[in-house]
Design an enzyme around this catalytic site. Structure first.
Site, PDB file in Angstrom:
ATOM      1  N   ASP A 108      47.728  29.314  76.304  1.00  7.93           N
ATOM      2  CA  ASP A 108      48.626  29.079  77.121  1.00  7.93           C
ATOM      3  C   ASP A 108      48.247  29.261  78.742  1.00  7.93           C
ATOM      4  OD1 ASP A 108      48.140  32.187  77.195  1.00  7.93           O
ATOM      5  OD2 ASP A 108      50.133  32.182  77.631  1.00  7.93           O
ATOM      6  N   GLU A 109      46.297  29.489  78.947  1.00  7.71           N
ATOM      7  CA  GLU A 109      46.069  29.389  79.811  1.00  7.71           C
ATOM      8  C   GLU A 109      45.668  28.415  80.344  1.00  7.71           C
ATOM      9  OE1 GLU A 109      46.656  32.711  83.421  1.00  7.71           O
ATOM     10  OE2 GLU A 109      46.111  33.569  81.708  1.00  7.71           O
TER      11      GLU A 109
END
Length: 348
Positions: A95-96
């Site tokens: 997610d990053e």
């Protein structure tokens, strides 16, 4: 991404929207929260918190089982959106990621506008929100990405960096954890401006090698390139059991299952390291790890299981109940670094 796992669950299951949600853990108090929705965070629930503690803070908390295959699919779709704008992408997790938009594939000419378009495409195509931080280096961009969550967009330009970091609470500095933050508070460091009063030598004396890092970052200095070939340092699996285990035969069966699962992952990613690590968490949440390094990369289930079983057999259990086992392989052959190239894109 904003509360990624929880947001995917709320997107896919409308009955969960607007409710305090925990991905992972269980309503009987076992396990650990992997992610929490913003509704749950309002009660103080956060990732890595035990289910028991989460329920104490939020008795109405809803637990759902993680669907990692779905999260991976969504993560790949997000990566495809990134690739429309740049090829220099350094993922940190599902997610990053860091993006270097020096090579502006669409000729947009503005890092801020690129971030806006990425956020817009993610929302339109995947019905999820992301927060973006834009600045001249990885450290400041990372802080900026967390500054206005959820659905935030924060630009910290060159002329504002020193002023911004001077007023930033020390606990907000990426790389300063709770323990270090507490140690800094004890010597009067509460904001960036307090940290900046110390010389590099003084910080190294107090915090070891990290002191040199702290000296640089409070001045906004971070020369690390965005690496699209960032090597993965370890691959691991772990399991929190439905009931605590104490019999060695039961534990051997779990180790067998974990090692088979890990070998599948290692073979699939073509990663074979020289160090295996065993993780044990007891019913009282005490935890220990044991590691062993071989001269050659570990190959196949039989070798991995023999190494892990050997580590396990050396642990004095004293009939203590075990709630979690984990196995990790690391120490992979180093990948060659790729230097960043190109000219600087304007930030405004």
């Amino acid at each position: 991404m904003d509360a990624f796992y929880a947001s995917v669950e709320q997107r896919d299951f409308p009955e969960l929207r607007g409710k305090p949600l925990a991905v992972g853990g269980s309503p009987d108090g076992r396990g650990v929260v992997a992610a929490a929705s913003y509704e749950a965070r309002a009660f103080g629930v956060h990732s890595a918190m035990s289910s028991r503690a989460a329920l104490q803070r939020c008795p109405e908390l809803i637990f759902v089982k993680p669907r990692f295959e779905i999260y991976k699919e969504v993560s790949l779709a997000i990566r495809d959106i990134f690739l429309r704008f740049t090829d220099l992408i350094e993922p940190l997790s599902l997610d990053e990621a860091y993006l270097d938009v020096t090579e502006d594939k669409q000729g947009i000419g503005s890092a801020i506008e690129i971030a806006r378009r990425i956020k817009s495409d993610i929302q339109k195509e995947l019905n999820l929100t992301a927060s973006a931080g834009i600045s001249i280096n990885k450290f400041v961009a990372k802080i900026a990405s967390d500054y206005e969550k959820p659905n935030g967009l924060t630009f910290i330009g060159p002329s504002k960096i020193v002023e911004f970091l001077a007023e930033l609470p020390i606990g907000k500095f990426h790389g300063v954890g709770k323990v270090t933050s507490k140690k800094m508070n004890q010597i009067g460091i509460f904001k960036g401006r307090d940290l900046k009063r110390y010389t590099e030598g003084e910080l190294v004396q107090r915090f070891g090698k990290s002191g040199a890092f702290f000296y640089q970052i409070v001045r906004g200095v971070d020369n690390r390139p965005v690496r699209s070939d960032r090597p993965r340092k370890s691959v691991g699996v772990e399991e929190t059991f439905e009931r605590d285990l104490v019999e060695r035969e039961d534990l051997y069966l779990e180790l067998d299952r974990l090692c088979r699962k890990l070998i599948e992952r290692l073979d699939r990613t073509n990663k074979h390291g020289k160090t295996c690590t065993l993780k044990i968490k007891f019913s009282d949440f005490a935890q220990l790890t044991r590691s062993l390094t071989t001269t050659e990369p570990i190959q196949g289930f039989d070798q991995l299981f023999a190494l892990v079983k050997g580590l396990f057999d050396k642990v004095e259990l004293h009939e203590k109940k075990i709630r979690l086992l984990g196995v990790t392989v690391s120490n992979f052959p180093a990948d060659p670094e790729q230097p960043a190239v190109g000219t600087q894109l304007r930030l405004f």
